[in-house]
Design an enzyme around this catalytic site. Structure first.
Site, PDB file in Angstrom:
ATOM      1  N   ASP A   1      38.629  41.939  52.326  1.00  0.00           N
ATOM      2  CA  ASP A   1      39.038  42.080  53.734  1.00  0.00           C
ATOM      3  C   ASP A   1      38.629  40.833  54.526  1.00  0.00           C
ATOM      4  OD1 ASP A   1      36.398  42.846  53.292  1.00  0.00           O
ATOM      5  OD2 ASP A   1      36.425  44.521  54.722  1.00  0.00           O
TER       6      ASP A   1
ATOM      7  N   TYR B   1      47.551  47.119  38.429  1.00  0.00           N
ATOM      8  CA  TYR B   1      48.965  47.005  38.081  1.00  0.00           C
ATOM      9  C   TYR B   1      49.273  47.634  36.718  1.00  0.00           C
ATOM     10  CZ  TYR B   1      50.926  43.910  41.694  1.00  0.00           C
ATOM     11  OH  TYR B   1      51.419  43.380  42.857  1.00  0.00           O
TER      12      TYR B   1
ATOM     13  N   LYS C   1      35.854  43.508  45.971  1.00  0.00           N
ATOM     14  CA  LYS C   1      35.478  44.565  46.914  1.00  0.00           C
ATOM     15  C   LYS C   1      34.270  45.268  46.285  1.00  0.00           C
ATOM     16  CE  LYS C   1      36.194  46.930  50.720  1.00  0.00           C
ATOM     17  NZ  LYS C   1      36.085  46.366  52.077  1.00  0.00           N
TER      18      LYS C   1
ATOM     19  N   ASP D   1      47.957  39.260  44.657  1.00  0.00           N
ATOM     20  CA  ASP D   1      49.324  39.460  45.133  1.00  0.00           C
ATOM     21  C   ASP D   1      49.339  39.377  46.654  1.00  0.00           C
ATOM     22  OD1 ASP D   1      52.086  40.237  45.078  1.00  0.00           O
ATOM     23  OD2 ASP D   1      51.468  42.262  45.652  1.00  0.00           O
TER      24      ASP D   1
ATOM     25  N   ASP E   1      50.543  35.921  49.344  1.00  0.00           N
ATOM     26  CA  ASP E   1      51.582  35.974  50.382  1.00  0.00           C
ATOM     27  C   ASP E   1      51.007  35.477  51.705  1.00  0.00           C
ATOM     28  OD1 ASP E   1      53.395  37.184  48.596  1.00  0.00           O
ATOM     29  OD2 ASP E   1      54.201  38.473  50.164  1.00  0.00           O
TER      30      ASP E   1
HETATM   31  C1  IPM Z   1      54.685  38.646  42.975  1.00  0.00           C
HETATM   32  C2  IPM Z   1      55.578  39.820  43.257  1.00  0.00           C
HETATM   33  C3  IPM Z   1      55.486  40.813  42.104  1.00  0.00           C
HETATM   34  C4  IPM Z   1      54.050  41.294  42.021  1.00  0.00           C
HETATM   35  C5  IPM Z   1      56.471  41.998  42.187  1.00  0.00           C
HETATM   36  C6  IPM Z   1      57.904  41.545  42.335  1.00  0.00           C
HETATM   37  C7  IPM Z   1      56.325  42.911  41.007  1.00  0.00           C
HETATM   38  O1  IPM Z   1      55.251  40.397  44.477  1.00  0.00           O
HETATM   39  O2  IPM Z   1      54.878  37.992  41.936  1.00  0.00           O
HETATM   40  O3  IPM Z   1      53.795  38.370  43.788  1.00  0.00           O
HETATM   41  O4  IPM Z   1      53.674  42.239  42.709  1.00  0.00           O
HETATM   42  O5  IPM Z   1      53.298  40.709  41.252  1.00  0.00           O
HETATM   43 MG    MG Z   2      53.790  39.307  45.604  1.00  0.00          MG
END
Ligand code: IPM
Ligand code: MG
Length: 359
Positions: free
Chosen positions: A224, A141, A192, A248, A252
């Site tokens: 993975d 990042y 990884k 990240d 999710d």
């Molecule tokens: C998160 C979001 C952020 C990230 C974005 C909005 C920059 O997806 O906090 O998970 O990628 O960290």
């Molecule tokens: Mg995110």
């Protein structure tokens, strides 16, 4: 002592969900003696529109001066064409970097009332309680060099750099092990290392730091496989620690196990425990302004703020209990709605949590 809270609603559904979280804070102030001072600031697309920068100086100093920061979400279609340097996301990334919020805690907990809202079988997710510890200020990042360049033959090439110093890996490792000590004492480090040297070093440093926590069991998993295991048998995990980008993605994925990404709070902490608190979901521009978004992830972020930065564990418990109670009552925003429940709006959900707090 008065707690100084910087509130940065951001874009999309950000202002709506933050509004509900503020109602919760105000209830804690009015009914439970929680001393606070709230100051609002602009971040993301809203800040860009007002000032030309997604992270104006005024917002940064507000955030620096605060005891804790509550953030909604950033981003939206109308800013997608902008140069990457001024996109809304840069506001969020800038705050994380400037405040050195390197330790991102993303708990994935399944409320038992929502077991049927998950897309996975109840037996797979019932009782789920994972803590994902994501490194937040390094890795691909932020790594340099980065950009899009034109090669000699005229073709363009995009490039980013995955880079970690030992000290960066060490400090996130300590975060993960310390949290594991308060839980089931198991850390799974996700990397990884079979392909990327950077995460070969990551693995080596994790092993080294583990020696200071003899009670904690450390295991390693390739990313993975970790993605697969999260949907195959998620309850095998206690604490997962991983890089910025892997965290990240995996967070999710873990969020969906709990029924909805609209349920997951997060804390981003610096070395002293000061933090920024936000739901892990995005700004959801498709449902912005419709009063249908789920405010619970933001309200649960307030609970994390009380617990981790403001030393108010009893109030944190109270907020979490109130969230459990509205779920018990069968109240559901659209994202967690099932046939046997009652659909409510964003503001109705916020009001219900406040009412439950007062009980
Ligand atoms: C998160 C979001 C952020 C990230 C974005 C909005 C920059 O997806 O906090 O998970 O990628 O960290
Ligand atoms: Mg995110």
């Amino acid at each position: 002592m008065t707690n100084k809270i910087a509130v940065l609603p951001g874009d999309g559904i950000g202002p709506e969900i933050v509004n509900e979280a503020i109602k919760v804070l105000e209830c804690l102030r009015d009914d439970f003696g929680f001393a606070m001072d709230i100051d609002h600031g602009l971040v993301g697309g809203a800040a860009y529109d007002a000032s030309g920068s997604p992270l104006p100086e005024a917002t940064l100093s507000l955030a620096k001066a605060a005891d804790a920061i509550l953030l909604g979400a950033v981003g939206g279609y109308q800013w997608e064409h902008l140069d990457i340097a001024v996109r809304p996301e840069k506001g969020l990334l800038g705050l994380r970097a400037e405040l050195e919020l390197f330790s991102n805690l993303r708990p994935a907990i399944l409320y038992k009332q929502l077991a049927s809202a998950s897309t996975l079988k109840e037996g797979v997710v019932a009782g789920l309680d994972i803590m994902i510890v994501r490194e937040l200020t390094g890795g691909i990042y932020f790594g340099q060099p980065r950009g899009i360049r034109t090669l000699e033959n005229g073709e363009r090439q995009g490039f980013n750099t995955l880079i970690y110093r030992e000290s960066e890996i060490e400090r996130i490792a300590h975060s993960a092990f310390k949290i594991a000590m308060k839980r089931d004492k198991r850390v799974c480090s996700v990397d990884k290392a079979n392909v990327l040297e950077c995460t070969e070093l990551w693995r080596e440093v994790m092993e080294r730091v583990a020696k200071s926590y003899p009670e904690v069991t450390l295991s390693h998993m390739y990313v993975d496989n970790a993605a697969m295991q999260l949907v195959r048998a998620p309850k095998q995990f206690d604490v997962m620690v991983t890089t910025n980008m892997f965290g990240d993605i995996l967070s999710d994925c873990a969020a969906m196990l709990t029924g909805s990404i609209g349920m997951l709070p997060s804390a981003s902490l610096d070395a002293s425990g000061k933090g920024m608190y936000e739901p892990i979901h995005g700004s959801a521009p498709d449902i912005a302004g419709k009063n249908v978004a789920n405010p619970l992830a933001t309200i649960l972020s307030v609970a994390m703020m009380l617990r981790y930065s403001l030393n108010e564990a009893a109030l944190a418990d109270r907020v979490e209990t109130a969230v459990g109670s509205v779920l018990d009552q069968g109240l559901r925003t659209a994202d967690i709605y099932t046939d046997d429940s009652q659909k409510v709006s964003t503001s109705e959900m916020g009001a219900a949590v406040v009412a439950a707090l007062k009980v």
